[in-house]
Design a protein around this motif. Structure first.
Motif, PDB file in Angstrom:
ATOM      1  N   THR A  29       0.853  -1.242   0.137  1.00 44.17           N
ATOM      2  CA  THR A  29      -0.021  -0.138  -0.117  1.00 44.17           C
ATOM      3  C   THR A  29       0.802   1.671   0.232  1.00 44.17           C
ATOM      4  N   ALA A  30       0.154   2.247  -0.379  1.00 39.85           N
ATOM      5  CA  ALA A  30       0.966   3.519  -0.528  1.00 39.85           C
ATOM      6  C   ALA A  30       1.396   4.215   0.615  1.00 39.85           C
ATOM      7  N   THR A  31       0.042   3.809   1.333  1.00 45.98           N
ATOM      8  CA  THR A  31       0.087   4.398   2.834  1.00 45.98           C
ATOM      9  C   THR A  31       0.138   4.163   3.269  1.00 45.98           C
ATOM     10  N   TRP A  32       1.259   2.816   3.322  1.00 44.99           N
ATOM     11  CA  TRP A  32       2.233   2.336   4.546  1.00 44.99           C
ATOM     12  C   TRP A  32       3.896   3.160   3.866  1.00 44.99           C
ATOM     13  N   TRP A  33       3.983   2.901   2.552  1.00 46.17           N
ATOM     14  CA  TRP A  33       5.534   3.555   2.565  1.00 46.17           C
ATOM     15  C   TRP A  33       5.213   5.117   2.519  1.00 46.17           C
ATOM     16  N   ALA A  34       4.448   5.720   2.574  1.00 48.79           N
ATOM     17  CA  ALA A  34       4.325   7.092   2.983  1.00 48.79           C
ATOM     18  C   ALA A  34       4.710   7.297   4.783  1.00 48.79           C
ATOM     19  N   SER A  35       3.981   6.400   4.640  1.00 52.31           N
ATOM     20  CA  SER A  35       3.799   6.579   6.704  1.00 52.31           C
ATOM     21  C   SER A  35       5.396   6.254   7.337  1.00 52.31           C
ATOM     22  N   TYR A  36       6.081   5.635   5.882  1.00 50.49           N
ATOM     23  CA  TYR A  36       7.632   4.703   6.968  1.00 50.49           C
ATOM     24  C   TYR A  36       8.279   5.991   6.452  1.00 50.49           C
ATOM     25  N   VAL A  38       8.010   8.778   6.357  1.00 46.98           N
ATOM     26  CA  VAL A  38       8.259   9.984   7.720  1.00 46.98           C
ATOM     27  C   VAL A  38       8.954   9.377   9.370  1.00 46.98           C
ATOM     28  N   ILE A  39       8.799   7.939   8.914  1.00 46.49           N
ATOM     29  CA  ILE A  39       9.037   7.328  10.428  1.00 46.49           C
ATOM     30  C   ILE A  39      10.708   7.482  10.052  1.00 46.49           C
ATOM     31  N   VAL A  40      11.357   6.819   9.264  1.00 47.39           N
ATOM     32  CA  VAL A  40      12.252   6.740   8.402  1.00 47.39           C
ATOM     33  C   VAL A  40      13.692   8.399   8.639  1.00 47.39           C
ATOM     34  N   GLY A  41      12.307   8.980   8.594  1.00 48.42           N
ATOM     35  CA  GLY A  41      13.402  10.439   8.398  1.00 48.42           C
ATOM     36  C   GLY A  41      13.455  10.542   9.876  1.00 48.42           C
ATOM     37  N   PHE A  42      12.557  10.543  11.030  1.00 45.56           N
ATOM     38  CA  PHE A  42      12.776  10.458  12.752  1.00 45.56           C
ATOM     39  C   PHE A  42      14.196   9.230  12.919  1.00 45.56           C
TER      40      PHE A  42
END
Length: 119
Positions: A29-36, A38-42
């Motif tokens: 899903t695109a939602t997973w990758w968009a959320s991830y 953000v997470i990987v940036g932090f």
């Protein structure tokens, strides 16, 4: 077992759990990758600060590259070993897949009328 070998096992195992066992298919899903993203940036900010300042150190024999933290290169990204990104991915995916699976069970249970308070 080295940190590199462990992450090499963790990533495929968690992806298979997501796709075949839990059947949440988050990685599709695109939602997973968009959320991830953000997470990987932090994650990079946090890992970079901890390893760049020497608060967290890694045995050079267990990670790709050497033991000296550099900003980019020698198996490191923002000072942290690239293996940290793999473990972070596996940890976040496993947590989200289990959360999603448990949530879908609760939704199904509530829809069948078996869950909920009676008056």
């Amino acid at each position: 077992m080295s940190y590199t070998a462990l992450v090499g096992c963790a990533i495929p195992l968690v992806v298979l759990l997501d796709l075949l066992v839990l059947r949440t298919r988050l990685v599709c899903t695109a939602t997973w990758w968009a959320s991830y993203a953000v997470i990987v940036g932090f994650q990079l900010l946090t890992n970079g600060w901890l390893t760049g300042r020497g608060i967290v150190r890694y045995d050079p024999g267990t990670v790709i590259g050497g033991g000296q933290p550099v900003l980019v290169g020698d198996g490191r990204l923002v000072f942290a070993p690239v293996e940290d990104l793999g473990f972070g991915f596996a940890l976040v995916l496993l947590t989200c897949a289990v959360w999603t699976r448990l949530g879908s069970r609760e939704t199904n249970r509530g829809a069948s009328g078996s869950g909920g308070a009676s008056r």
